[in-house]
Structures are given as structure tokens and as C-alpha cells.
Design a protein around this motif. Sequence first.
Motif, PDB file in Angstrom:
ATOM      1  N   UNK A  32       0.876  -1.039  -0.520  1.00  0.00           N
ATOM      2  CA  UNK A  32       0.167   0.127   0.168  1.00  0.00           C
ATOM      3  C   UNK A  32       1.007   1.020   0.064  1.00  0.00           C
ATOM      4  N   UNK A  33       0.429   2.381  -1.285  1.00  0.00           N
ATOM      5  CA  UNK A  33       1.620   4.346  -1.001  1.00  0.00           C
ATOM      6  C   UNK A  33       0.983   4.788  -0.733  1.00  0.00           C
ATOM      7  N   UNK A  34       0.586   5.394  -0.185  1.00  0.00           N
ATOM      8  CA  UNK A  34       0.134   6.999   0.229  1.00  0.00           C
ATOM      9  C   UNK A  34       1.669   8.249  -0.476  1.00  0.00           C
ATOM     10  N   UNK A  35       0.837   8.835  -1.514  1.00  0.00           N
ATOM     11  CA  UNK A  35       1.624   9.198  -1.923  1.00  0.00           C
ATOM     12  C   UNK A  35       0.932  11.010  -1.927  1.00  0.00           C
ATOM     13  N   UNK A  36       0.871  12.452  -1.777  1.00  0.00           N
ATOM     14  CA  UNK A  36       0.030  13.964  -1.539  1.00  0.00           C
ATOM     15  C   UNK A  36      -0.551  13.703  -2.057  1.00  0.00           C
ATOM     16  N   UNK A  37      -1.474  12.849  -3.424  1.00  0.00           N
ATOM     17  CA  UNK A  37      -1.741  13.171  -4.414  1.00  0.00           C
ATOM     18  C   UNK A  37      -2.982  11.397  -4.160  1.00  0.00           C
ATOM     19  N   UNK A  38      -2.416  10.657  -4.091  1.00  0.00           N
ATOM     20  CA  UNK A  38      -3.012   9.401  -4.280  1.00  0.00           C
ATOM     21  C   UNK A  38      -2.802   7.942  -3.353  1.00  0.00           C
ATOM     22  N   UNK A  39      -3.993   7.552  -3.121  1.00  0.00           N
ATOM     23  CA  UNK A  39      -3.590   6.587  -2.640  1.00  0.00           C
ATOM     24  C   UNK A  39      -3.528   4.859  -3.476  1.00  0.00           C
ATOM     25  N   UNK A  40      -2.413   3.597  -3.725  1.00  0.00           N
ATOM     26  CA  UNK A  40      -2.569   2.780  -4.647  1.00  0.00           C
ATOM     27  C   UNK A  40      -1.552   1.939  -3.852  1.00  0.00           C
ATOM     28  N   UNK A  41      -2.013   0.516  -4.909  1.00  0.00           N
ATOM     29  CA  UNK A  41      -0.919  -0.697  -4.457  1.00  0.00           C
ATOM     30  C   UNK A  41       0.065  -0.448  -5.345  1.00  0.00           C
ATOM     31  N   UNK A  42       1.347  -1.010  -5.202  1.00  0.00           N
ATOM     32  CA  UNK A  42       2.382  -1.483  -6.135  1.00  0.00           C
ATOM     33  C   UNK A  42       2.285  -3.052  -5.563  1.00  0.00           C
ATOM     34  N   UNK A  43       2.693  -3.562  -7.119  1.00  0.00           N
ATOM     35  CA  UNK A  43       3.278  -5.377  -6.739  1.00  0.00           C
ATOM     36  C   UNK A  43       4.845  -5.650  -6.582  1.00  0.00           C
ATOM     37  N   UNK A  44       5.215  -6.084  -5.762  1.00  0.00           N
ATOM     38  CA  UNK A  44       6.890  -6.262  -5.902  1.00  0.00           C
ATOM     39  C   UNK A  44       6.328  -7.820  -6.650  1.00  0.00           C
ATOM     40  N   UNK A  45       7.547  -8.774  -7.422  1.00  0.00           N
ATOM     41  CA  UNK A  45       7.403  -9.749  -7.124  1.00  0.00           C
ATOM     42  C   UNK A  45       9.016 -10.237  -8.243  1.00  0.00           C
ATOM     43  N   UNK A  59      -6.336   0.228  -8.303  1.00  0.00           N
ATOM     44  CA  UNK A  59      -6.012   1.104  -8.342  1.00  0.00           C
ATOM     45  C   UNK A  59      -5.303   2.285  -9.444  1.00  0.00           C
ATOM     46  N   UNK A  60      -4.252   2.159  -9.564  1.00  0.00           N
ATOM     47  CA  UNK A  60      -3.446   2.719 -10.397  1.00  0.00           C
ATOM     48  C   UNK A  60      -3.510   4.396 -10.445  1.00  0.00           C
ATOM     49  N   UNK A  61      -3.394   5.171 -10.002  1.00  0.00           N
ATOM     50  CA  UNK A  61      -3.115   7.087 -10.148  1.00  0.00           C
ATOM     51  C   UNK A  61      -2.059   7.323 -11.580  1.00  0.00           C
ATOM     52  N   UNK A  62      -2.032   8.632 -11.856  1.00  0.00           N
ATOM     53  CA  UNK A  62      -1.756   8.755 -12.823  1.00  0.00           C
ATOM     54  C   UNK A  62      -0.251   8.687 -13.112  1.00  0.00           C
ATOM     55  N   UNK A  63       0.720   8.972 -14.261  1.00  0.00           N
ATOM     56  CA  UNK A  63       1.657   8.368 -13.887  1.00  0.00           C
ATOM     57  C   UNK A  63       2.837   9.208 -13.065  1.00  0.00           C
ATOM     58  N   UNK A 337      -9.048  -3.030   3.715  1.00  0.00           N
ATOM     59  CA  UNK A 337      -7.974  -3.997   4.709  1.00  0.00           C
ATOM     60  C   UNK A 337      -8.542  -4.246   6.245  1.00  0.00           C
ATOM     61  N   UNK A 338      -8.283  -5.420   5.541  1.00  0.00           N
ATOM     62  CA  UNK A 338     -10.106  -5.789   6.716  1.00  0.00           C
ATOM     63  C   UNK A 338      -9.034  -6.085   8.034  1.00  0.00           C
ATOM     64  N   UNK A 344     -11.904   1.101   3.683  1.00  0.00           N
ATOM     65  CA  UNK A 344     -11.240   0.631   2.692  1.00  0.00           C
ATOM     66  C   UNK A 344     -10.528   1.690   2.486  1.00  0.00           C
ATOM     67  N   UNK A 345      -9.275   0.553   1.429  1.00  0.00           N
ATOM     68  CA  UNK A 345      -8.443   1.164   0.867  1.00  0.00           C
ATOM     69  C   UNK A 345      -8.208   2.324   0.140  1.00  0.00           C
ATOM     70  N   UNK A 346      -9.804   2.361  -0.627  1.00  0.00           N
ATOM     71  CA  UNK A 346      -9.609   3.614  -1.123  1.00  0.00           C
ATOM     72  C   UNK A 346     -11.545   3.617  -1.880  1.00  0.00           C
ATOM     73  N   UNK A 347     -12.378   4.262  -1.054  1.00  0.00           N
ATOM     74  CA  UNK A 347     -13.603   4.408  -0.483  1.00  0.00           C
ATOM     75  C   UNK A 347     -13.842   4.575  -1.831  1.00  0.00           C
ATOM     76  N   UNK A 348     -15.106   3.783  -1.914  1.00  0.00           N
ATOM     77  CA  UNK A 348     -15.867   3.555  -3.113  1.00  0.00           C
ATOM     78  C   UNK A 348     -16.628   5.049  -3.410  1.00  0.00           C
TER      79      UNK A 348
END
Length: 369
Positions: A32-45, A59-63, A337-338, A344-348
Motif C-alpha cells: 500500500x502506497x500513499x503519495x500526497x495526491x493518491x493512495x494505491x498499490x504496487x506489486x513486487x514480484x 488502484x492505478x493513479x496517474x504516472x 483492509x480487513x 476501505x483502502x480507497x473508498x467507493x
Amino acid sequence: MPHIVIDKIKDLSFPQKIDDIEFLFKAQELIGVKTPLSKFLIKVQKRENGYLVKYDKITRPIISEIKKAYIGFVKLNDANIIFENISGIKEKLPNKNLLSIDDDLSNIDIVEVGFGSGRHLIHLAKENPTKIILGIEIHKPSIEQVLKRLEHENIQNVRILNHDARIILSKIPSNRLDAIYVHFPVPWDKKPHRRVINKDFINESIRTLKKDGFLHLRTDSEKYFNYSLNEFLNFDKIELKIKKNMPYIVSSKYEDRWKKLNKNIYDIYMINNEISPKLKEEFDFSFEKKLKNLTFKPLIFDKFVIHIEKVFKIDEEKELIRLTLGNFNRPEHIYILNKEKPEYFKKPAPIKENYLAHLELKRIFSEFN
Ligand SMILES: C[S@@+](CC[C@H](N)C(=O)[O-])C[C@H]1O[C@@H](n2cnc3c(N)ncnc32)[C@H](O)[C@@H]1O
């Protein structure tokens, strides 16, 4: 898909913060990532040559925000980038004009839906320097392009929202807007449920427009024109003005294309004659108890749907639930996030069907367990 490959990752505990980027939790491969403008997820594999870091599509925000997260993640792990395919995006993107769905929209005066290349949006901003113009668009590259132009031309009175416009009007106060512009919407002949103009959208337009405010639809599709006219005719207390091949102040990219093909262009002005009641109370999307006994079968109700798709374990007490929830025709993909008191990680989006689905979700998975 913009991604990076890094040489190592540390065994970190979460949350972590670096510069203004917060890394909130780790749920298996998701972070889970929070930047000043967005909250989204990144995947690490794990890959043969290192660790692939990419963003989660739901959850993709702008680039520019993704890039900040990637840079933060590299710093956090003292890692080296082995590969990246985003090197073209060197300059830091301007985004002070970018809003999120949770931002206050009570000061918006004019709305443009699906602004595309933004010619008309920028014209509106210059013509109405004392008004705040909201541009709503789902196509991220158009947003990036228009944000750059706003910065370049130092335009201060435009706000941009990356969302489905059909949902956003429900966040704007009643009797507020001077105008709503829908220019050359996608006709969706084969998927009519995707059309911007529909009964709900017209209802919300009437509610949010001031008395004498107007919705302007401009289209090159005769079929869409006829369809929309029929939809508008379901409503009272509005006045309709119809024009064919009306010259217009700004010619958008699409319009230029249609004119070259000698296509007809149709305009409908829907003028609102009604003063609407105030917007209802904000919907409460909170939870009281951890969700339990989850089922993965889609639950289909009259007006909405709930489908728990996958659960990612964080630790013994916490997990991240991926689900689809909301209006049957346009449900949202979201995460919860249960934990003891879930969130909600990102509210509906705050619309009725989402709220009804939320209440049902709580009723099924927390009240009866
Ligand atoms: C055919 S283009 C027209 C663009 C611009 N208005 C013009 O005249 O050049 C339609 C635009 O609407 C956007 N769009 C489609 N559905 C949308 C929705 N539900 N909410 C917001 N934007 C939408 C598309 O991404 C696209 O940029």
C-alpha cells in the motif's frame, strides 16, 4: 506498463515513510502506497534477475505518482534499478490542478465531461477567469497532456478529475453549476449501458445545475442525438433547444475530423428550470467489526452486486480483500483492509448503489459472524 526491476529488497516492517511517500503495509506481493495526491498499490514480484516492481491496475493513479512511488521504493530498499521503461518521463509532472474523488467539489462552477485534448476546457478557463472549471476524463494520457498545458499556460482555474463522470456529479451540491458540457461523447452503439447521457446523469445534471443553467451535448452521431433527445424528453421542468450544424467557438480534434468528412453535427441544450432540494447527507462507509466467513461467490442483488475476488494476507490479524462492489452496470473494483475495524483502502464513490452494497456487505460478513 511502466515498471522497474531492482536488484534487491530489504526485509522491512511497515509502515515506512521516505520523503513524502508512505508505504503503509505489505499484503503478500502487494504494498500500500500513499503519495500526497493518491493512495494505491504496487506489486513486487521476484524475478530471475531481481525484483519486478509494477503498479496494481485497479488502484492505478496517474504516472507521475507511480514514478514517485517507484523512486521512493528504490530509496527505501537502498536498491539499484536494473531495468526501467519509464525513462522518457523525465520531467516532474505538474499536478496541483489534479483532484481526487475525496476532494471537496463544492466550489465548482462549470463541468466538462470527457475533455479529450482539452481545447474546449482551456477555452472555458480563459473565457471564465473567475469561475472554477472541472474537467472529468477517464483517459489518463489526455489528463497528463492537459495538466502540462495548464502548467505551461499558467492556468489556475481548472481542476481535473480522473474518474467516470457519471459518478462525479453526485458529489456536487445542488443548484451550483452554470453549465455542463458533453462534447462528442463516445456513442457506445454496441454497449449502451456505457453511455454518459442516461436517466441518472440527466437527473443529477438537473439537480446540480442552477435554475437557467444548461447542459450542452454536441455530437456527430445522429443515433446518439436521437437517443439522448428521447432520454431528455422523459424529464419535466426543462427546456430543450436543438441545432444542426451550428458553428461553435472552439473546434475540437474530433470536430475537425468530422468536418473534413462533411458529417452533420447535432447540438442539444437542456436548460434547467428547476430549483432542486439539497444534496443528501454524505454516505457513511465505515465498518464496526472485522469481516469474517468470506465467500467468493458473486452476490447479486436488485440494484447492486458484491463479489469478493481474492484475499491477501498481511499478518495474523490483518488482510487485504479485493472485491467488486456497487451498481450492477458499473461496479467498482476496490480493496478493504480487513482488521479489527476494517477500512476501505480507497473508498467507493459516494453514490447510493455503492452505499447500499456497503451496508449489505457489512450485514452479511460482520453482523452474522
Ligand atoms: C470522442 S472523445 C471527445 C473528446 C473531446 N470532448 C473532443 O470533443 O475532442 C470522448 C472522450 O470522453 C472520454 N470519456 C468517455 N466516457 C467517459 C466517462 N464516463 N467519464 C469521463 N470521460 C469519459 C473519453 O476518454 C474521451 O476522451
